[in-house]
Structure formats: C-alpha cells, structure tokens
Design a protein around this motif. Structure first.
Motif, PDB file in Angstrom:
ATOM      1  N   ASN A  61     -39.870  -1.054  23.549  1.00 11.40           N
ATOM      2  CA  ASN A  61     -40.243  -2.329  22.955  1.00 11.40           C
ATOM      3  C   ASN A  61     -39.896  -3.516  23.851  1.00 11.40           C
ATOM      4  N   ILE A  62     -38.813  -3.404  24.626  1.00 15.96           N
ATOM      5  CA  ILE A  62     -38.377  -4.521  25.468  1.00 15.96           C
ATOM      6  C   ILE A  62     -39.186  -4.511  26.760  1.00 15.96           C
ATOM      7  N   THR A  66     -41.111  -9.668  26.979  1.00 16.01           N
ATOM      8  CA  THR A  66     -40.001  -9.909  26.052  1.00 16.01           C
ATOM      9  C   THR A  66     -38.891 -10.666  26.758  1.00 16.01           C
ATOM     10  N   LEU A  70     -39.299 -14.433  25.644  1.00 20.70           N
ATOM     11  CA  LEU A  70     -38.315 -14.840  24.640  1.00 20.70           C
ATOM     12  C   LEU A  70     -37.306 -15.822  25.218  1.00 20.70           C
ATOM     13  N   GLU A  85     -37.421 -10.202  16.739  1.00 20.88           N
ATOM     14  CA  GLU A  85     -36.538  -9.123  17.171  1.00 20.88           C
ATOM     15  C   GLU A  85     -35.758  -8.538  16.001  1.00 20.88           C
ATOM     16  N   LYS A 283     -32.208  -3.580  17.801  1.00 18.63           N
ATOM     17  CA  LYS A 283     -33.077  -4.752  17.841  1.00 18.63           C
ATOM     18  C   LYS A 283     -32.367  -6.029  17.391  1.00 18.63           C
TER      19      LYS A 283
END
Length: 526
Positions: A61-62, A66, A70, A85, A283
């Motif tokens: 996911n990262i 990201t 982010l 997140e 997360k």
C-alpha cells in the motif's frame, strides 16, 4: 527540482542501497526455485501466515506517491490527509470478519471470481477487465512514473524513461519467476525498511524542532493540525471524512485484487483475520512517521515552493550519510512493492478470469507459464506508458479522483451480495453499468463546476444511489438460486481458532484495540 536540492549521496549510502537490492535478488531467486504451479505463482500455495499477510498489505500500500504525496499534502494542507491512512482499519475490519470468511469458504483465486459465484460470469468479466485496465495503466505505470520522478532528484543525469525501464524490469522479473510468495517475502523486507527509514526521519524532524510540540503549534497555520475540517474544505471536508474515506478504502482493501490476493493466499481463516488486523494497526503509523514530518517541515524548512519537493528535501537536508541511503532504499522499496504487487495481480486476473474456464482448466505448469508471460507482458505495457504520464499532468490528477466513480457500485454488489441472499445477478450487472455511468456523469460535472461537491461526498451519495438501484432491480426480478458458500454467516466468520482463543490472544480483542487506536488518533488530532 534538482536546482533546489543538494542530492549528493555518500559512499555509505550507495553501499546501503546496493545491499538492500542484493537481498531482494536473493529472496527472488530462492522463492523462484520453489514456485512450480499456478497456485504457487498466484496465491503462494495458500500457505501465507498472518505476519506475512499483514506486513505485505502494508508494504504494497505504501507507494512512492504515498511517501511523496502525503508528505507534500501535509506540508501544504495539514493533517487532514492522514485519514486516508488510519481509517483503512475500517475496511480491513470488514475484510477480517465479513469478506475473508466468504472468500476463503468459496476457495476463490480472484475477487472477480467471487462475483461469478455470487452472480454470473458477465459480472465477473466486467469487473475483472475494469480492474486490469486500472491496475496496469494507473497503479503500475503510475508507480513507475512517480518513482522515476523522485529518483531523478538524486540522480539528475538519468532520464525518466531509464528509471521506468530499470525499476520495471527489476521488479517484473522476480515477480514473474517467484509470483506472490516472492512479492510477499520481499514486501516483509520492504515494510521493515520503510518503517525504519520513516521512523528515523520522523525522529530527526521532531529533533529539529527541539522535541517541542508547542513550537509546531505556534508556527503551523491554524487548522493544519486538525483532522476534522469545515464542509467547504478543498482537501477533506468533514462529511467526506466520516463516510467517503472508508468507502474509497473499501475498493482498495476489500475488492482490489492486488491487495486482497494476500488474504486469498492465507493458510486458513484465522491467519487471514490476524493478517488483516495487523495491516490495520500498521496503517496507523504513517500518520506519525510520514505525515507529521511533513507538517513539522513547515517550521524547519519554510521556503519550499512545491509540495512534491518536501520529502526529497527532508531526506537530503535532515538525514546523515548512511541513513539517507536507508530512506532511499525505503523509497525504492515502496516503488517495487507497488509495482510487483500490481503486476502479479494483473496476471492472476488475466489467467484465472479470462484464460481459464470451468471444465477446461489448464495443467498447473501451463497455468504458471501463462502467468509468467502475462506478468512480463503487463510489465512491458506499464514501462512503455509510464513516461508519457508527464505529458498528461492535469488528466492524471483527474484519474486519481476517478476512482471515486469506480467504487460505489462495487461496495453495493460485494456487500449486499454477501449479506443479502435476495440480490440478483441481473441487478448486480445493471448496478455496475448504471452506477459507473452515473458516477462518470457526476465526475465530469464536477470538473466543470456544475456539481461542486467534494469527491469524498460524491462517493457517499453515489453509493446510496447504487444501493437503491440494486435493491429495486432485485425486488422487481425473479429470485436467483444462490451458492450458499457465497453468503456470509456468523458461524463462518467467528468459528475460528483466532476468534475463540483466550481474551488476550483473541482476534476480536485485537479488533477492538484497532478500533480504539483509530478513535484515539481522531481525538488526538480533532
């Protein structure tokens, strides 16, 4: 960007990066020797443990976007973006207690396959084709391009297309040979590197403000330290925070093959549930390791002109030699963990949903061969497309928001399909078609200012509309014969070793802990 950043790396940094890449190669070679069949390639032989699942969910996911996106968004707009997140815990809890029991009971290999078991083959193929296109063109190519842009900061003499080719080939080959198990095992390493690198970055950034939260509060613009924003906020209005964010996450954590594949490869339901809970807990960390450093950079690095420069500048300005290499290795890890996951899932969808038919299943070795060639083919497509993304900057931003068009009917078809036996195949198909067409109209109207609501609010409205379509069409049509394995039951969800264990070892206890951590994060930064 290069003119503003002194990105010279020390010899120690190169040694750290080379060492990391060497370990990844060793893992890929070791796993490839054990990969014999299609199930090995696509689902790791259904042998994954909970820790491997949880860390792999986190690492995949990262992505580069990201880390860069982010941090930059936190620098310019504050903590509101952290919701994407820590609120991942909500769909991951749904995965643990609603969908993992259904998916594993059905013995499916892909999430579209569930739609065939529950509805019909045309519903399966529609969703599978849509997923492959979005995964290769948006996720894989986008990951390559975003990674190449950031890597070019540190190696300005190398063209973007060369990075795309290098990263794509490196990740593509070990994924094609080792499959999901190679992806998961390298993801564990990548997750550890990511967590170490970002934790060190967060510590040094906090040190740069003398460990004084009061200093941050005094110098950061009003409202930037709050997650809950006004209804007219451009980043994340409060109605979208409480409803839209987790609905968008539903697509990612419950239906997206390249994430769900880890759960499908679990050894049993208990390990799948533990893995999903662990993924939700992990997360929580990006809020503190990735987003807060972006906010603190307002104090220590106040003159950054472009948000996308924040993460590279933090690395080069704050970290000493060796640690810069570690964080850069983490950045490479983020790139590869996203690229390898999307390539493996796309090949899984192509082979299982389009090339395999019931009664005409290929031999395991043939299935593995198809998967290997499919992975390499998608790798080539992504590599070719990725450099062209630089010419479609505005369009690319729109494509990210376009995921809000994709999500609503999927939430309805999966959720009501699992929980409501009356839902029909015809209703599911036309809900997908109608929901996506209506969502596309709303998306276009939004771009021209005709429909000014934020996309996180739109996704909530369109989910309700899709639910109305699905329920109405189902009640109007004849009842279908439904495979009982495709329906959720409380017994299947909670009759596991993990759910019946003593209090401290009980997965339900840890689910409540995850819920408390999410609520605590919201209260802390309200």
């Amino acid at each position: 960007m290069e003119n503003q950043i002194d990105a010279d790396l020390a010899v120690l940094d190169y040694i750290v990066i080379a060492g990391y890449l060497g370990i990844v190669v060793a893992i890929g070679v070791w796993v490839a020797r054990q990969t014999k069949t299609g199930e090995d390639l696509f689902l790791a032989g259904r042998s994954l443990g909970w820790a491997a699942i949880g860390f792999s969910l986190f690492a995949s996911n990262i992505s580069t976007s990201t880390l860069v996106g982010l941090t930059g968004s936190a620098y310019s707009g504050g903590l509101a973006v952290s919701a994407y997140e820590w609120m991942a815990g909500i769909p991951l809890l749904l995965m643990a207690f609603v969908f993992a029991p259904v998916f594993l009971k059905s013995r499916i290999s892909t999430t579209p396959e569930y739609l065939e078991k529950r509805y019909s083959r045309r519903v399966r193929l529609y969703f599978s084709g849509l997923t492959i296109v979005f995964t290769v063109i948006v996720d894989t190519a986008g990951g390559l391009y975003a990674g190449a842009v950031v890597m070019r900061v540190f190696f300005p003499g190398v063209d973007i297309w060369m990075f795309c080719v290098g990263i794509g080939i490196f990740a593509g080959i070990y994924t094609a040979l080792g499959g999901l198990k190679a992806v998961v095992y390298t993801d564990i390493l990548q997750a550890v590197v990511l967590l170490l690198g970002t934790a060190l970055t967060a510590f040094l950034m906090f040190q740069s403000v003398d460990f004084s939260w009061a200093t941050v509060q005094d110098q950061v613009p009003d409202g930037n330290l709050s997650i809950v924003q006004p209804i007219d906020d451009d980043t994340l209005p409060w109605p979208g925070l409480f409803t839209g964010v987790w609905l968008l996450g539903f697509w990612y954590w419950v239906t997206n093959q390249y994430i769900v594949q880890r759960v499908l490869g679990a050894k049993d339901l208990s390990r799948a549930q533990w893995g999903a809970i662990l993924g939700g807990v992990l997360k929580i960390l990006p809020t503190f390791f990735i987003i807060l450093p972006g906010v603190m950079a307002v104090v220590t690095l106040p003159d950054i002109s472009a948000p996308d420069q924040v993460f590279p500048i933090i690395i080069t300005e704050v970290l000493p030699a060796g640690l810069t290499g570690l964080v850069l290795a983490g950045l490479i890890a983020a790139i590869m963990s996203s690229v390898d996951s999307t390539l493996n899932s796309s090949s899984t969808l192509l082979v299982n949903d389009f090339l395999t038919r019931k009664g005409r299943e290929p031999e395991p070795e043939q299935q593995k061969k198809w998967g290997t060639w499919a992975t390499l083919g998608f790798m080539v497509i992504a590599i070719i497309w990725a450099p062209f993304i630089q010419y479609f900057g505005g369009l690319w931003d729109y494509i990210q928001q376009a995921f809000s068009v994709l999500v609503p009917p999927l939430v309805v078809c999966f959720t009501l399909g699992a929980l409501w036996s009356r839902g029909t195949a015809s209703a599911a198909f036309w809900t997908l078609i109608g929901g996506h067409l209506l969502g596309l109209c709303v998306f276009v109207a939004n771009q021209f200012g005709i429909w000014p609501l934020h996309f996180t609010i739109n996704v909530t409205i369109m989910t309700l509309v899709s639910a109305a379509i699905f329920v109405g069409l189902s009640l109007m049509g004849d009842r279908d014969d439904v495979d009982e394995d495709a329906l959720w039951t409380r017994e299947a969800a909670f009759d596991t070793d993990a759910a019946n264990a003593p209090f401290l070892k009980n997965v339900k206890t840890h689910a409540w802990i995850l819920g408390a951590l999410m609520i605590g994060t919201l209260i802390l930064f309200w």
